[in-house]
Design an enzyme around this catalytic site. Structure first.
Site, PDB file in Angstrom:
ATOM      1  N   HIS A  76       0.856  -1.199   0.000  1.00 20.82           N
ATOM      2  CA  HIS A  76       0.000   0.000   0.000  1.00 20.82           C
ATOM      3  C   HIS A  76       0.884   1.238   0.000  1.00 20.82           C
ATOM      4  O   HIS A  76       1.302   1.731   1.052  1.00 20.82           O
ATOM      5  CB  HIS A  76      -0.920  -0.048   1.237  1.00 20.82           C
ATOM      6  CG  HIS A  76      -1.919   1.065   1.302  1.00 20.82           C
ATOM      7  ND1 HIS A  76      -3.127   0.938   1.968  1.00 20.82           N
ATOM      8  CD2 HIS A  76      -1.911   2.316   0.790  1.00 20.82           C
ATOM      9  CE1 HIS A  76      -3.806   2.069   1.868  1.00 20.82           C
ATOM     10  NE2 HIS A  76      -3.077   2.925   1.167  1.00 20.82           N
ATOM     11  N   HIS A 126       1.266   4.860  -2.403  1.00 23.44           N
ATOM     12  CA  HIS A 126       0.912   5.738  -3.524  1.00 23.44           C
ATOM     13  C   HIS A 126       2.209   6.387  -3.982  1.00 23.44           C
ATOM     14  O   HIS A 126       2.812   7.145  -3.202  1.00 23.44           O
ATOM     15  CB  HIS A 126      -0.091   6.798  -3.071  1.00 23.44           C
ATOM     16  CG  HIS A 126      -1.338   6.219  -2.466  1.00 23.44           C
ATOM     17  ND1 HIS A 126      -2.481   6.027  -3.204  1.00 23.44           N
ATOM     18  CD2 HIS A 126      -1.603   5.747  -1.210  1.00 23.44           C
ATOM     19  CE1 HIS A 126      -3.406   5.480  -2.427  1.00 23.44           C
ATOM     20  NE2 HIS A 126      -2.904   5.296  -1.212  1.00 23.44           N
ATOM     21  N   HIS A 185      -9.500   1.016  -1.198  1.00 26.22           N
ATOM     22  CA  HIS A 185      -9.446   1.635   0.115  1.00 26.22           C
ATOM     23  C   HIS A 185     -10.853   1.551   0.726  1.00 26.22           C
ATOM     24  O   HIS A 185     -11.838   1.912   0.063  1.00 26.22           O
ATOM     25  CB  HIS A 185      -9.072   3.113  -0.001  1.00 26.22           C
ATOM     26  CG  HIS A 185      -7.621   3.370  -0.278  1.00 26.22           C
ATOM     27  ND1 HIS A 185      -6.937   2.802  -1.311  1.00 26.22           N
ATOM     28  CD2 HIS A 185      -6.727   4.159   0.382  1.00 26.22           C
ATOM     29  CE1 HIS A 185      -5.680   3.231  -1.285  1.00 26.22           C
ATOM     30  NE2 HIS A 185      -5.522   4.059  -0.268  1.00 26.22           N
ATOM     31  N   GLU A 241     -11.072   3.457   6.114  1.00 24.83           N
ATOM     32  CA  GLU A 241     -10.056   4.373   6.647  1.00 24.83           C
ATOM     33  C   GLU A 241     -10.821   5.446   7.437  1.00 24.83           C
ATOM     34  O   GLU A 241     -10.672   5.561   8.642  1.00 24.83           O
ATOM     35  CB  GLU A 241      -9.240   4.987   5.499  1.00 24.83           C
ATOM     36  CG  GLU A 241      -8.161   5.970   5.954  1.00 24.83           C
ATOM     37  CD  GLU A 241      -7.424   6.628   4.774  1.00 24.83           C
ATOM     38  OE1 GLU A 241      -7.965   6.639   3.645  1.00 24.83           O
ATOM     39  OE2 GLU A 241      -6.306   7.146   5.000  1.00 24.83           O
ATOM     40  N   ASP A 257       1.848   4.002   2.846  1.00 21.11           N
ATOM     41  CA  ASP A 257       0.792   4.840   2.252  1.00 21.11           C
ATOM     42  C   ASP A 257       1.378   6.013   1.445  1.00 21.11           C
ATOM     43  O   ASP A 257       1.499   5.913   0.219  1.00 21.11           O
ATOM     44  CB  ASP A 257      -0.174   5.329   3.338  1.00 21.11           C
ATOM     45  CG  ASP A 257      -1.577   5.613   2.818  1.00 21.11           C
ATOM     46  OD1 ASP A 257      -1.842   5.379   1.626  1.00 21.11           O
ATOM     47  OD2 ASP A 257      -2.435   6.054   3.612  1.00 21.11           O
ATOM     48  N   ASP A 258       1.704   7.101   2.127  1.00 16.95           N
ATOM     49  CA  ASP A 258       2.275   8.294   1.486  1.00 16.95           C
ATOM     50  C   ASP A 258       3.445   8.769   2.344  1.00 16.95           C
ATOM     51  O   ASP A 258       3.334   9.769   3.071  1.00 16.95           O
ATOM     52  CB  ASP A 258       1.202   9.401   1.391  1.00 16.95           C
ATOM     53  CG  ASP A 258      -0.014   8.955   0.607  1.00 16.95           C
ATOM     54  OD1 ASP A 258       0.049   8.955  -0.633  1.00 16.95           O
ATOM     55  OD2 ASP A 258      -1.018   8.577   1.243  1.00 16.95           O
TER      56      ASP A 258
HETATM   57  N1  HPA Z   1      -6.439   7.493   1.377  1.00 15.93           N
HETATM   58  C1  HPA Z   1      -7.173   7.712   0.286  1.00 15.93           C
HETATM   59  N2  HPA Z   1      -6.647   8.164  -0.843  1.00 15.93           N
HETATM   60  C2  HPA Z   1      -5.346   8.381  -0.905  1.00 15.93           C
HETATM   61  C3  HPA Z   1      -4.541   8.175   0.181  1.00 15.93           C
HETATM   62  C4  HPA Z   1      -5.108   7.694   1.383  1.00 15.93           C
HETATM   63  O1  HPA Z   1      -4.454   7.496   2.423  1.00 15.93           O
HETATM   64  N3  HPA Z   1      -3.283   8.494  -0.214  1.00 15.93           N
HETATM   65  C5  HPA Z   1      -3.345   8.861  -1.495  1.00 15.93           C
HETATM   66  N4  HPA Z   1      -4.606   8.806  -1.936  1.00 15.93           N
HETATM   67 ZN    ZN Z   2      -3.713   4.765   0.568  1.00 14.93          ZN
END
Ligand code: HPA
Ligand code: ZN
Length: 337
Positions: free
Chosen positions: A19, A21, A199, A202, A280-281
Site C-alpha cells: 500500500h 501511492h 481503500h 479508513e 501509504d504516502d
Molecule cells: N487514502 C485515500 N486516498 C489516498 C490516500 C489515502 O491514504 N493516499 C493517497 N490517496
Molecule cells: Zn492509501
C-alpha cells in the site's frame, strides 16, 4: 519502548509493501527540485515551509496538498526520478517486493499523457528489479471523488497497456463515495484479468468494507481499520483471510487514530486477521515501511513472532504466485532464527 533487538529483527526481515501511492513518496526536496526544473510555481518558500504545511486533521486536508504536490510531475523523467527515489528508500528497509499505486487521473486531468506517467514509473521499476533486486506489481487507482464514467474512461486509456498494469484500486476522498459507486468498472477490470483492491474503512464505515468485498469483489482491503466495529465483518475477514493493508503512521497523521498505541495492528493480529504494515504516502506521513514497523512494534510491544507474522503476511497477501512467494518466506524463516 525502543528495543534494539526488535529493531534489528525488523531491519533484517525481508518485507513487501502493498500500500504505497507513488505520488505520496514525493519528498519536499524533490518537490522543490522538480518545480525548478519544470518552471512550476509552488506556494512554498522553503523545504521547511512545505514540511510545516504537512499538518492534517483528516484525509481531505491531506489530499488537497497531495494533489497540489503532483503539479510538479510533468515529464517521463520526473516519474522515473520519483519512483527511483522511493525504491532506493524501500530497498534500504529491506523491502524486496512492492505493489505500488499510481493515480492516472491526477495527471491526465492536468494534461500529462497516461503513457508518460506509466513509462516513467515502469522504467524505474525495471531498474529497481535489475539493480536493487526489488520485484514489483503496478496498480492503477481510480479517484473515487470523480464519477464512475471517468473511471471507465481511465480504464479505456489503460486498455493498450494492460500487459503493463497488474491491478486496479480505489482511492481519494472516502466519505460520500461508497465502493458500490464503482461496481460496474470494477467488474469490467476483473473481466480483463486485473487484480482488484480498494481503500475502505479508513474514514468510511464498516459498510464500505462490506461493499468492497461484495460489490467490487476485492482481493484486499486497503486500510480496513473501521471493520473492527462490526463483529460479523471481522468474522468474515478472518475466515477468508482477507489481507488488510494497514498504514500506522498515515493513520496517526490523518487523525484516524490519536496515537500509535491506538493502532489496530495488535487487535487485528489477536483476532486472527491477515494484517500488513505499509507506508501509504511516506513523504507526507513521516516514514517508510521500516519506520512504520518500528512505530507499531514499540507502541504495541509486538513480539518477535508477531513481527515475523507481519512480514510473512506482506508476501502471502501480495499478488505474487505461491511459487514466487516461496523464496521470500524461506528468507524470512532464515532471518527469524
Ligand atoms: N487514502 C485515500 N486516498 C489516498 C490516500 C489515502 O491514504 N493516499 C493517497 N490517496
Ligand atoms: Zn492509501
Amino acid at each position: 519502548m525502543t528495543n534494539p533487538n526488535r529493531d534489528a529483527l525488523i531491519a533484517r526481515l525481508p518485507k513487501a509493501e502493498l500500500h504505497l501511492h507513488i505520488e505520496g513518496s514525493l519528498e519536499p526536496e524533490m518537490l522543490f527540485a522538480l518545480a525548478e526544473r519544470n518552471g512550476v510555481a509552488i506556494p512554498f518558500a522553503s523545504v521547511e515551509a512545505v514540511r510545516a504545511a504537512y499538518s492534517f486533521s483528516n484525509l481531505q486536508d491531506f489530499l488537497d496538498i497531495y494533489y497540489q504536490g503532483m503539479s510538479v510531475l510533468l515529464r517521463e523523467q520526473d516519474f522515473y526520478d520519483l519512483t527511483w527515489a522511493y525504491l532506493e528508500r524501500a530497498g534500504a528497509d529491506n523491502v524486496r517486493h512492492v505493489e505500488i499505486f499510481f493515480d492516472p487521473q491526477g495527471h491526465t486531468d492536468r494534461g500529462v499523457a497516461f503513457e508518460t506517467v506509466l513509462s516513467g514509473i515502469e522504467r524505474a521499476l525495471y531498474d529497481g528489479e535489475a539493480r536493487l533486486g526489488i520485484s514489483f506489481r503496478l496498480i492503477m487507482c481510480f479517484l473515487r471523488h470523480l464519477s464512475e464514467a471517468e473511471a471507465e474512461a481511465t480504464l479505456n486509456q489503460a486498455l493498450p497497456h494492460l500487459n503493463r498494469i497488474h491491478g486496479v484500486g480505489l482511492d481519494s476522498s472516502e466519505l460520500g463515495h461508497p465502493p458500490a459507486k464503482f461496481a460496474r468498472v470494477f467488474a469490467r477490470a476483473r473481466g480483463l484479468g486485473l487484480h482488484v483492491t480498494a481503500h475502505a474503512g479508513e474514514e468510511g464505515p464498516p459498510a464500505y468494507v462490506h461493499e468492497a468485498i461484495h460489490d467490487l469483489h476485492v482481493e484486499r482491503i486497503d486500510h480496513g481499520n473501521r471493520a473492527l466495529e462490526d463483529p460479523d465483518l471481522v468474522h468474515h475477514l478472518a475466515r477468508d483471510q482477507m489481507t488488510l493493508t494497514v498504514c500506522p503512521l498515515s493513520n496517526l497523521r490523518l487523525c484516524v487514530i490519536r496515537e500509535i498505541a491506538d493502532s489496530p495492528v495488535k487487535r487485528m493480529l489477536d483476532l486472527g486477521l491477515k494484517v500488513t504494515i505499509n507506508s501509504d504516502d511516506p513523504a507526507y506521513f513521516g516514514g517508510y515501511v521500516g519506520a512504520n514497523f518500528r512505530a507499531v512494534a514499540d507502541a504495541l510491544d509486538l513480539s518477535a513472532k508477531e513481527i515475523v507474522t507481519l512480514a510473512r503476511n506482506s508476501f502471502t497477501g501480495s499478488f505474487l504466485t505461491a511459487e514466487e512467494q516461496a523464496p521470500h518466506l524461506a528468507a524470512i524463516a532464515e532471518a527469524a532464527r
